[in-house]
Design a protein around this motif. Sequence first.
Motif, short mmCIF file in Angstrom:
data_model
loop_
_atom_site.label_atom_id
_atom_site.label_comp_id
_atom_site.label_asym_id
_atom_site.label_seq_id
_atom_site.Cartn_x
_atom_site.Cartn_y
_atom_site.Cartn_z
N ASP A 56 -11.47 -4.22 -16.48
CA ASP A 56 -10.92 -2.88 -16.27
C ASP A 56 -11.16 -2.35 -14.86
OD1 ASP A 56 -9.76 -2.74 -18.74
OD2 ASP A 56 -11.30 -1.47 -19.63
N TRP A 57 -12.22 -2.82 -14.19
CA TRP A 57 -12.44 -2.37 -12.82
C TRP A 57 -11.34 -2.90 -11.90
CZ3 TRP A 57 -13.58 1.18 -9.81
CH2 TRP A 57 -13.77 0.99 -8.45
N VAL A 58 -11.01 -4.18 -12.03
CA VAL A 58 -9.93 -4.76 -11.22
C VAL A 58 -8.61 -4.09 -11.59
CG1 VAL A 58 -8.60 -6.85 -10.72
CG2 VAL A 58 -11.10 -6.94 -10.79
N LYS A 59 -8.39 -3.84 -12.86
CA LYS A 59 -7.17 -3.17 -13.30
C LYS A 59 -7.08 -1.78 -12.67
CE LYS A 59 -5.86 -3.72 -17.55
NZ LYS A 59 -5.73 -3.60 -19.03
N SER A 60 -8.20 -1.07 -12.62
CA SER A 60 -8.22 0.25 -12.01
C SER A 60 -7.87 0.16 -10.52
CB SER A 60 -9.61 0.87 -12.18
OG SER A 60 -9.71 2.06 -11.44
N GLN A 61 -8.44 -0.82 -9.84
CA GLN A 61 -8.14 -1.01 -8.42
C GLN A 61 -6.66 -1.32 -8.21
OE1 GLN A 61 -11.04 -4.13 -7.61
NE2 GLN A 61 -12.06 -2.74 -6.19
N LEU A 62 -6.11 -2.17 -9.06
CA LEU A 62 -4.70 -2.53 -8.94
C LEU A 62 -3.80 -1.32 -9.12
CD1 LEU A 62 -4.91 -5.91 -10.84
CD2 LEU A 62 -3.95 -5.65 -8.52
N HIS A 63 -4.10 -0.49 -10.12
CA HIS A 63 -3.29 0.72 -10.34
C HIS A 63 -3.44 1.70 -9.17
CE1 HIS A 63 -1.53 0.07 -14.27
NE2 HIS A 63 -2.70 -0.39 -14.70
N ARG A 64 -4.68 1.87 -8.68
CA ARG A 64 -4.89 2.77 -7.53
C ARG A 64 -4.10 2.28 -6.32
NH1 ARG A 64 -10.20 1.84 -5.63
NH2 ARG A 64 -9.19 0.18 -4.50
N ASN A 65 -4.21 1.00 -6.04
CA ASN A 65 -3.54 0.47 -4.85
C ASN A 65 -2.03 0.40 -5.01
OD1 ASN A 65 -5.87 0.28 -3.30
ND2 ASN A 65 -6.45 -1.63 -4.30
N LEU A 66 -1.56 0.20 -6.24
CA LEU A 66 -0.12 0.30 -6.48
C LEU A 66 0.33 1.73 -6.22
CD1 LEU A 66 2.64 -0.66 -7.37
CD2 LEU A 66 1.88 -0.44 -9.77
N LYS A 84 -3.03 8.04 -12.07
CA LYS A 84 -3.66 8.57 -13.27
C LYS A 84 -4.24 7.46 -14.14
CE LYS A 84 -1.27 12.99 -13.53
NZ LYS A 84 -0.35 13.85 -14.29
N LYS A 85 -3.56 6.31 -14.20
CA LYS A 85 -4.10 5.17 -14.95
C LYS A 85 -5.41 4.71 -14.31
CE LYS A 85 0.34 3.45 -16.53
NZ LYS A 85 1.41 2.44 -16.29
N SER A 86 -5.44 4.66 -12.98
CA SER A 86 -6.66 4.27 -12.27
C SER A 86 -7.79 5.23 -12.58
CB SER A 86 -6.40 4.22 -10.77
OG SER A 86 -7.59 3.94 -10.08
N ILE A 87 -7.50 6.51 -12.54
CA ILE A 87 -8.51 7.53 -12.80
C ILE A 87 -9.05 7.40 -14.23
CG2 ILE A 87 -8.81 10.03 -13.14
CD1 ILE A 87 -6.88 10.35 -10.66
N GLU A 88 -8.17 7.21 -15.18
CA GLU A 88 -8.61 7.08 -16.58
C GLU A 88 -9.50 5.86 -16.77
OE1 GLU A 88 -8.52 9.31 -19.03
OE2 GLU A 88 -7.68 10.55 -17.44
N LEU A 89 -9.13 4.75 -16.15
CA LEU A 89 -9.96 3.55 -16.25
C LEU A 89 -11.33 3.77 -15.61
CD1 LEU A 89 -7.22 0.88 -15.54
CD2 LEU A 89 -8.63 0.99 -17.61
N GLU A 90 -11.34 4.41 -14.45
CA GLU A 90 -12.62 4.71 -13.78
C GLU A 90 -13.49 5.62 -14.64
OE1 GLU A 90 -12.56 6.06 -9.73
OE2 GLU A 90 -11.18 4.47 -9.14
N LYS A 91 -12.87 6.63 -15.27
CA LYS A 91 -13.63 7.54 -16.13
C LYS A 91 -14.24 6.76 -17.29
CE LYS A 91 -11.08 11.87 -15.54
NZ LYS A 91 -10.17 12.80 -16.23
#
Length: 169
Positions: A56-66, A84-91
């Motif tokens: 989920d950390w890599v997924k969060s980074q991918l969504h943030r960078n996308l 928002k997907k990145s933020i939710e994963l980070e939370k």
Amino acid sequence: ESLGDFEQAEKHYREAFKSGIVKAFNNLGCVFRQKGDPVKAESLFRMGISRVQNDDWVKSQLHRNLGWALFDQKQYDLAIPELKKSIELEKRLGSNDVGSGMAYCILAEILEMKNEKEDAAQQWNNCRQKARPETIKEYQWLIEPGNRNIAPFVDTTSVVGEDHETSGK
């Protein structure tokens, strides 16, 4: 990459990419985004999102960078859900890793541009509290307009610049 040597970073990330390492999609995409090719970066981030499974950390980074690549292309309405997907994963992860919190900053910028002042102010507040830029370029982006009053509050202990003296390590 953090030192600004994009040619060397690209070379090493391509090797990992060829090995099928999902994080390489993110890292290589970041290089292309910083080199001014947000469309190629977008492609890599989307491919990475479709391949990431249990990280989920890599997924969060991918969504943030996308979201950031879409921001670069002025596709704000497409960037918002990615951020928002990145933020939710980070939370969910309770993450305070290097690079975390930056999605709040990008989202705040977009909301400000869309004249959604109240929501933008909340996201700027989140940015001040949670942003941990990884590179000097990310930190510079936070201070570019000069009126954000964000930079003094951001945790820069992990920012790596063009020489090792600027590193918090």
